[in-house]
Design a protein around this motif. Structure first.
Motif, PDB file in Angstrom:
ATOM      1  N   HIS A  31       0.842  -1.194   0.000  1.00  0.00           N
ATOM      2  CA  HIS A  31       0.000   0.000   0.000  1.00  0.00           C
ATOM      3  C   HIS A  31       0.880   1.248   0.000  1.00  0.00           C
ATOM      4  CE1 HIS A  31      -3.334   2.670   0.871  1.00  0.00           C
ATOM      5  NE2 HIS A  31      -2.571   3.218   1.783  1.00  0.00           N
ATOM      6  N   PHE A  32       1.945   1.226   0.805  1.00  0.00           N
ATOM      7  CA  PHE A  32       2.862   2.364   0.858  1.00  0.00           C
ATOM      8  C   PHE A  32       3.440   2.648  -0.530  1.00  0.00           C
ATOM      9  CE2 PHE A  32       7.187   4.034   1.230  1.00  0.00           C
ATOM     10  CZ  PHE A  32       6.965   5.190   1.974  1.00  0.00           C
ATOM     11  N   GLN A  34       2.266   1.865  -3.587  1.00  0.00           N
ATOM     12  CA  GLN A  34       1.292   2.402  -4.542  1.00  0.00           C
ATOM     13  C   GLN A  34       0.902   3.823  -4.165  1.00  0.00           C
ATOM     14  OE1 GLN A  34      -2.172   3.233  -4.375  1.00  0.00           O
ATOM     15  NE2 GLN A  34      -2.240   2.842  -2.183  1.00  0.00           N
ATOM     16  N   ASP A  35       0.877   4.127  -2.868  1.00  0.00           N
ATOM     17  CA  ASP A  35       0.546   5.469  -2.396  1.00  0.00           C
ATOM     18  C   ASP A  35       1.630   6.470  -2.815  1.00  0.00           C
ATOM     19  OD1 ASP A  35      -1.240   7.186  -0.838  1.00  0.00           O
ATOM     20  OD2 ASP A  35       0.460   7.352   0.544  1.00  0.00           O
ATOM     21  N   GLN A  36       2.891   6.064  -2.700  1.00  0.00           N
ATOM     22  CA  GLN A  36       4.005   6.924  -3.094  1.00  0.00           C
ATOM     23  C   GLN A  36       4.048   7.126  -4.610  1.00  0.00           C
ATOM     24  OE1 GLN A  36       6.378   8.494  -0.843  1.00  0.00           O
ATOM     25  NE2 GLN A  36       4.583   7.978   0.363  1.00  0.00           N
ATOM     26  N   GLY A  38       1.467   7.092  -6.700  1.00  0.00           N
ATOM     27  CA  GLY A  38       0.312   7.790  -7.253  1.00  0.00           C
ATOM     28  C   GLY A  38      -0.391   6.896  -8.259  1.00  0.00           C
ATOM     29  N   ASP A  39      -1.094   7.494  -9.193  1.00  0.00           N
ATOM     30  CA  ASP A  39      -1.884   6.717 -10.150  1.00  0.00           C
ATOM     31  C   ASP A  39      -0.985   5.886 -11.057  1.00  0.00           C
ATOM     32  OD1 ASP A  39      -4.207   7.799  -9.122  1.00  0.00           O
ATOM     33  OD2 ASP A  39      -4.293   9.415 -10.604  1.00  0.00           O
ATOM     34  N   SER A  63       3.965   5.222 -13.148  1.00  0.00           N
ATOM     35  CA  SER A  63       2.849   5.995 -12.618  1.00  0.00           C
ATOM     36  C   SER A  63       2.900   7.391 -13.229  1.00  0.00           C
ATOM     37  CB  SER A  63       2.941   6.091 -11.090  1.00  0.00           C
ATOM     38  OG  SER A  63       4.007   6.956 -10.713  1.00  0.00           O
ATOM     39  N   GLU A  90      -4.590   0.253 -12.548  1.00  0.00           N
ATOM     40  CA  GLU A  90      -5.042   0.941 -11.338  1.00  0.00           C
ATOM     41  C   GLU A  90      -5.573  -0.023 -10.273  1.00  0.00           C
ATOM     42  OE1 GLU A  90      -8.636   0.848 -14.131  1.00  0.00           O
ATOM     43  OE2 GLU A  90      -6.490   1.224 -14.366  1.00  0.00           O
ATOM     44  N   ASN A  93      -3.534   0.220  -7.308  1.00  0.00           N
ATOM     45  CA  ASN A  93      -3.845   1.352  -6.440  1.00  0.00           C
ATOM     46  C   ASN A  93      -5.057   1.037  -5.570  1.00  0.00           C
ATOM     47  OD1 ASN A  93      -2.938   3.294  -9.151  1.00  0.00           O
ATOM     48  ND2 ASN A  93      -1.954   3.615  -7.203  1.00  0.00           N
ATOM     49  N   GLU A  94      -6.038   0.409  -6.166  1.00  0.00           N
ATOM     50  CA  GLU A  94      -7.306   0.155  -5.478  1.00  0.00           C
ATOM     51  C   GLU A  94      -7.204  -0.970  -4.453  1.00  0.00           C
ATOM     52  OE1 GLU A  94      -9.901  -0.663  -8.776  1.00  0.00           O
ATOM     53  OE2 GLU A  94      -9.662   1.366  -9.591  1.00  0.00           O
TER      54      GLU A  94
END
Length: 130
Positions: A31-32, A34-36, A38-39, A63, A90, A93-94
């Motif tokens: 999660h970290f 994908q959060d860093q 972005g899309d 991304s 994506e 990301n989800e």
């Protein structure tokens, strides 16, 4: 945030053993990560039959912010890629720990898991990065 049922790398990948008898495992990014990133717009993943090495580059993720290398948590053979990511990158990301998985591998040496981080250790590692 990071499930306790898997192991993690300092490069922000995770692995969960699905079948210890066949050494089959699923690999993804955290999660970290994908959060860093972005899309996420594109993945370059290894092909079925490719051999990956522990902490060796196994592909790239692109991304809107950057292109980053993907590293394999273990050595082994790629037996499946998440083909859904071709049309829907994506998904990672989800749902990075579920539908957004990257590859399925047959581990060549399950003892390599011992060198990876537990969820608790990974959480502490991420906290230190900020």
């Amino acid at each position: 945030m990071n499930p306790n049922d898997r192991s993690y790398t300092r490069e922000h990948e995770w692995i969960i053993v699905e079948d210890a008898g066949t050494r089959r495992a699923l690999v993804g990014i955290t999660h970290f990560a994908q959060d860093q990133l972005g899309d996420i717009v594109y993945f370059e993943l290894p092909k079925v039959g490719d051999t990956v090495a522990q902490l060796g580059k196994m592909g790239e993720v692109e991304s809107v912010k950057a292109v980053s290398d993907l590293y394999s948590p273990v050595s082994g053979e790629v037996i499946e890629i998440n083909s859904a990511l071709t049309d829907r990158p994506e998904l990672t990301n989800e749902d990075p720990f579920g539908e957004g998985w990257l590859v399925r591998v047959t581990m060549s040496d399950a003892t390599e898991l011992d060198s990876l981080l537990s969820a608790e250790e990974y959480n502490a590692f991420v906290a230190e990065q900020h």
